[in-house]
Write a protein that holds these residues in place. Structure first.
Motif, PDB file in Angstrom:
ATOM      1  N   VAL A   1     -63.830  52.311 -32.523  1.00 45.01           N
ATOM      2  CA  VAL A   1     -64.907  53.258 -32.270  1.00 45.01           C
ATOM      3  C   VAL A   1     -64.825  53.810 -30.849  1.00 45.01           C
ATOM      4  CG1 VAL A   1     -67.411  53.575 -32.206  1.00 45.01           C
ATOM      5  CG2 VAL A   1     -66.366  52.229 -34.018  1.00 45.01           C
ATOM      6  N   LYS A   2     -64.417  52.995 -29.893  1.00 46.33           N
ATOM      7  CA  LYS A   2     -64.235  53.516 -28.535  1.00 46.33           C
ATOM      8  C   LYS A   2     -63.160  54.593 -28.511  1.00 46.33           C
ATOM      9  CE  LYS A   2     -63.473  52.270 -23.705  1.00 46.33           C
ATOM     10  NZ  LYS A   2     -62.556  53.415 -23.473  1.00 46.33           N
ATOM     11  N   ALA A   3     -62.047  54.362 -29.225  1.00 43.64           N
ATOM     12  CA  ALA A   3     -61.000  55.384 -29.295  1.00 43.64           C
ATOM     13  C   ALA A   3     -61.529  56.667 -29.913  1.00 43.64           C
ATOM     14  CB  ALA A   3     -59.815  54.852 -30.096  1.00 43.64           C
ATOM     15  N   TRP A   4     -62.374  56.532 -30.936  1.00 43.41           N
ATOM     16  CA  TRP A   4     -62.961  57.706 -31.586  1.00 43.41           C
ATOM     17  C   TRP A   4     -63.892  58.447 -30.641  1.00 43.41           C
ATOM     18  CZ3 TRP A   4     -68.214  58.091 -33.591  1.00 43.41           C
ATOM     19  CH2 TRP A   4     -68.420  59.226 -34.391  1.00 43.41           C
ATOM     20  N   VAL A   5     -64.790  57.720 -29.964  1.00 47.48           N
ATOM     21  CA  VAL A   5     -65.718  58.350 -29.027  1.00 47.48           C
ATOM     22  C   VAL A   5     -64.957  59.023 -27.891  1.00 47.48           C
ATOM     23  CG1 VAL A   5     -67.546  57.897 -27.344  1.00 47.48           C
ATOM     24  CG2 VAL A   5     -67.645  56.831 -29.595  1.00 47.48           C
ATOM     25  N   ASP A   6     -63.858  58.425 -27.444  1.00 50.01           N
ATOM     26  CA  ASP A   6     -63.056  58.979 -26.355  1.00 50.01           C
ATOM     27  C   ASP A   6     -62.148  60.123 -26.793  1.00 50.01           C
ATOM     28  OD1 ASP A   6     -64.144  57.202 -24.587  1.00 50.01           O
ATOM     29  OD2 ASP A   6     -62.406  55.875 -24.484  1.00 50.01           O
ATOM     30  N   GLY A   7     -62.040  60.354 -28.118  1.00 52.60           N
ATOM     31  CA  GLY A   7     -61.122  61.380 -28.605  1.00 52.60           C
ATOM     32  C   GLY A   7     -59.671  61.005 -28.420  1.00 52.60           C
ATOM     33  N   ASP A   8     -59.367  59.712 -28.439  1.00 48.76           N
ATOM     34  CA  ASP A   8     -58.007  59.223 -28.209  1.00 48.76           C
ATOM     35  C   ASP A   8     -57.279  59.126 -29.547  1.00 48.76           C
ATOM     36  OD1 ASP A   8     -55.685  57.865 -27.562  1.00 48.76           O
ATOM     37  OD2 ASP A   8     -56.682  56.379 -26.281  1.00 48.76           O
ATOM     38  N   THR A   9     -56.609  60.211 -29.934  1.00 48.45           N
ATOM     39  CA  THR A   9     -55.978  60.249 -31.252  1.00 48.45           C
ATOM     40  C   THR A   9     -54.779  59.314 -31.345  1.00 48.45           C
ATOM     41  OG1 THR A   9     -54.691  62.207 -30.591  1.00 48.45           O
ATOM     42  CG2 THR A   9     -56.780  62.594 -31.724  1.00 48.45           C
ATOM     43  N   THR A  10     -54.117  59.043 -30.235  1.00 44.91           N
ATOM     44  CA  THR A  10     -52.995  58.098 -30.260  1.00 44.91           C
ATOM     45  C   THR A  10     -53.494  56.700 -30.600  1.00 44.91           C
ATOM     46  OG1 THR A  10     -51.755  59.397 -28.632  1.00 44.91           O
ATOM     47  CG2 THR A  10     -51.118  57.090 -28.917  1.00 44.91           C
ATOM     48  N   ALA A  11     -54.569  56.282 -29.948  1.00 46.33           N
ATOM     49  CA  ALA A  11     -55.137  54.966 -30.242  1.00 46.33           C
ATOM     50  C   ALA A  11     -55.708  54.923 -31.656  1.00 46.33           C
ATOM     51  CB  ALA A  11     -56.220  54.625 -29.224  1.00 46.33           C
ATOM     52  N   LEU A  12     -56.286  56.021 -32.110  1.00 43.00           N
ATOM     53  CA  LEU A  12     -56.816  56.058 -33.475  1.00 43.00           C
ATOM     54  C   LEU A  12     -55.710  55.870 -34.500  1.00 43.00           C
ATOM     55  CD1 LEU A  12     -59.406  58.938 -33.110  1.00 43.00           C
ATOM     56  CD2 LEU A  12     -59.927  56.585 -33.765  1.00 43.00           C
ATOM     57  N   ASP A  13     -54.584  56.508 -34.275  1.00 41.89           N
ATOM     58  CA  ASP A  13     -53.460  56.326 -35.190  1.00 41.89           C
ATOM     59  C   ASP A  13     -52.999  54.873 -35.179  1.00 41.89           C
ATOM     60  OD1 ASP A  13     -51.158  57.766 -36.809  1.00 41.89           O
ATOM     61  OD2 ASP A  13     -50.185  56.363 -35.444  1.00 41.89           O
ATOM     62  N   ARG A  14     -52.948  54.292 -33.999  1.00 42.53           N
ATOM     63  CA  ARG A  14     -52.487  52.907 -33.873  1.00 42.53           C
ATOM     64  C   ARG A  14     -53.462  51.929 -34.538  1.00 42.53           C
ATOM     65  NH1 ARG A  14     -52.501  52.779 -28.729  1.00 42.53           N
ATOM     66  NH2 ARG A  14     -54.488  51.710 -28.444  1.00 42.53           N
ATOM     67  N   GLU A  15     -54.772  52.157 -34.365  1.00 48.39           N
ATOM     68  CA  GLU A  15     -55.758  51.198 -34.851  1.00 48.39           C
ATOM     69  C   GLU A  15     -56.154  51.438 -36.308  1.00 48.39           C
ATOM     70  OE1 GLU A  15     -56.488  48.646 -33.078  1.00 48.39           O
ATOM     71  OE2 GLU A  15     -55.437  49.378 -31.312  1.00 48.39           O
ATOM     72  N   ALA A  16     -56.216  52.704 -36.737  1.00 46.25           N
ATOM     73  CA  ALA A  16     -56.753  52.994 -38.066  1.00 46.25           C
ATOM     74  C   ALA A  16     -55.683  53.243 -39.110  1.00 46.25           C
ATOM     75  CB  ALA A  16     -57.687  54.211 -37.992  1.00 46.25           C
ATOM     76  N   LEU A  17     -54.554  53.833 -38.715  1.00 40.26           N
ATOM     77  CA  LEU A  17     -53.548  54.216 -39.698  1.00 40.26           C
ATOM     78  C   LEU A  17     -52.331  53.302 -39.737  1.00 40.26           C
ATOM     79  CD1 LEU A  17     -53.421  58.134 -39.522  1.00 40.26           C
ATOM     80  CD2 LEU A  17     -54.681  56.667 -41.090  1.00 40.26           C
ATOM     81  N   ALA A  18     -51.828  52.924 -38.572  1.00 41.36           N
ATOM     82  CA  ALA A  18     -50.585  52.156 -38.536  1.00 41.36           C
ATOM     83  C   ALA A  18     -50.661  50.859 -39.346  1.00 41.36           C
ATOM     84  CB  ALA A  18     -50.177  51.859 -37.091  1.00 41.36           C
ATOM     85  N   PRO A  19     -51.774  50.103 -39.302  1.00 42.39           N
ATOM     86  CA  PRO A  19     -51.798  48.842 -40.069  1.00 42.39           C
ATOM     87  C   PRO A  19     -51.615  49.049 -41.568  1.00 42.39           C
ATOM     88  CG  PRO A  19     -53.527  48.837 -38.397  1.00 42.39           C
ATOM     89  CD  PRO A  19     -52.977  50.228 -38.431  1.00 42.39           C
ATOM     90  N   ILE A  20     -52.335  50.015 -42.149  1.00 45.02           N
ATOM     91  CA  ILE A  20     -52.196  50.228 -43.593  1.00 45.02           C
ATOM     92  C   ILE A  20     -50.870  50.902 -43.920  1.00 45.02           C
ATOM     93  CG2 ILE A  20     -53.479  52.410 -43.509  1.00 45.02           C
ATOM     94  CD1 ILE A  20     -54.525  51.852 -46.256  1.00 45.02           C
ATOM     95  N   ARG A  21     -50.401  51.772 -43.032  1.00 45.22           N
ATOM     96  CA  ARG A  21     -49.111  52.447 -43.250  1.00 45.22           C
ATOM     97  C   ARG A  21     -47.968  51.443 -43.264  1.00 45.22           C
ATOM     98  NH1 ARG A  21     -49.310  56.770 -39.362  1.00 45.22           N
ATOM     99  NH2 ARG A  21     -48.778  55.180 -37.825  1.00 45.22           N
TER     100      ARG A  21
END
Length: 289
Positions: free
Chosen positions: A208-228
């Motif tokens: 959520v901090k990455a989302w609030v900060d608009g950090d798309t790199t961290a969002l990809d790492r935290e939200a997408l990379a694990p399931i991918r």
């Protein structure tokens, strides 16, 4: 896609001050001669009181002719989704989830059930995908986060009544996506979520901090990379194929005219396979990360 959510113990207090000063979740704007679409990536479940709405989104909502969500945002659709989950998420009478899981995962699920006050007997009757959702939901409740504070319900309440509400999917279609995975795929996804709940109790806070900060790199790492990485088939079905389908729907919308706001999970908007990147590749003007 509950796989992206983690345990949120201790997140509420931290999230009240999360984010850099002036930082906001990312928005994308797609334009052609007669149309403008704002794409906003949501986090479906949030703690109470988090300040997250960018001014650009507020302006777009006031001007919107139509607003698109993943699912219809209304009590009837919620009830239908819950009923369908119950119909499609229960194991046959002669099966046990604890017995289907590898022994270490069964032990961990029992441990998490106690920690988050979830009935082990209930979990034992559920298919892995619904057990995963049940455990994640318990973690949300423990930290005071819920869908009522999430992006979709907040935006649905904020939006002007004149804006037409539309949805990319029906409850039946979304439950079919969640329940349609092979058993080994579901078990692998449940394993990843349980491991993170056990080993990374601050992971939801990080997301959520990455989302609030608009950090798309961290969002990809935290939200997408694990399931991918852990379940590529699930990723293809829940992310890649839906992104392609929604892009086609937005192409059709762009052939018309007016102002549109699209609100879908943030994981569908980031990275080279996200909806904004797909629209850029089709030649549309897209501003944003």
């Amino acid at each position: 896609m509950s796989r992206a959510w983690r345990s949120i113990a201790g997140a509420v207090a931290a999230l009240s001050v999360a984010g850099q000063a002036g930082a906001m979740p990312p928005v994308w704007v797609v334009k052609d001669k007669n149309s403008e679409i704002m794409l906003f990536g949501s986090v479906h479940i949030l703690p109470h009181g988090l300040d997250w709405s960018p001014p650009a989104l507020d302006r777009a909502l006031k001007a919107a002719d139509d607003i698109w969500f993943e699912l219809p945002i209304d009590p009837q659709s919620e009830a239908q989704t819950a009923a369908l989950a119950g119909q499609n998420g229960v194991l046959p009478p002669d099966q046990s989830l604890f017995k289907l899981l590898p022994p270490k995962d069964a032990e961990l699920m029992g441990k998490l059930a106690v920690a988050y006050d979830v009935s082990p007997a209930l979990l034992d009757r559920l298919q892995p995908w619904l057990a995963e959702i049940a455990l994640a939901g318990a973690a949300y409740r423990r930290a005071g986060a819920d869908a009522a504070s999430g992006v979709e319900k907040t935006i649905a309440a904020m939006a002007t009544p004149k804006a037409t509400r539309k949805a990319f999917e029906t409850p039946a279609e979304q439950i079919a996506l969640l329940s349609g995975g092979a058993m080994d795929e579901q078990i692998a996804s449940l394993h990843e979520t349980m491991r993170d709940m056990d080993e990374k109790p601050d992971e939801f806070q990080v997301l959520v901090k990455a989302w609030v900060d608009g950090d798309t790199t961290a969002l990809d790492r935290e939200a997408l990379a694990p399931i991918r990485d852990a379940t590529p088939g699930l990723f293809r079905r829940l992310v890649t194929e839906r992104n392609a389908s929604w892009t086609k729907a937005l192409q059709a919308r762009l052939k018309g005219h007016g102002h549109t706001v699209v609100v879908v999970g943030i994981g569908h908007l980031i990275g080279p396979d996200g909806v904004p990147a797909r629209l850029r590749a089709l030649g549309y003007s897209v501003t944003g990360p």
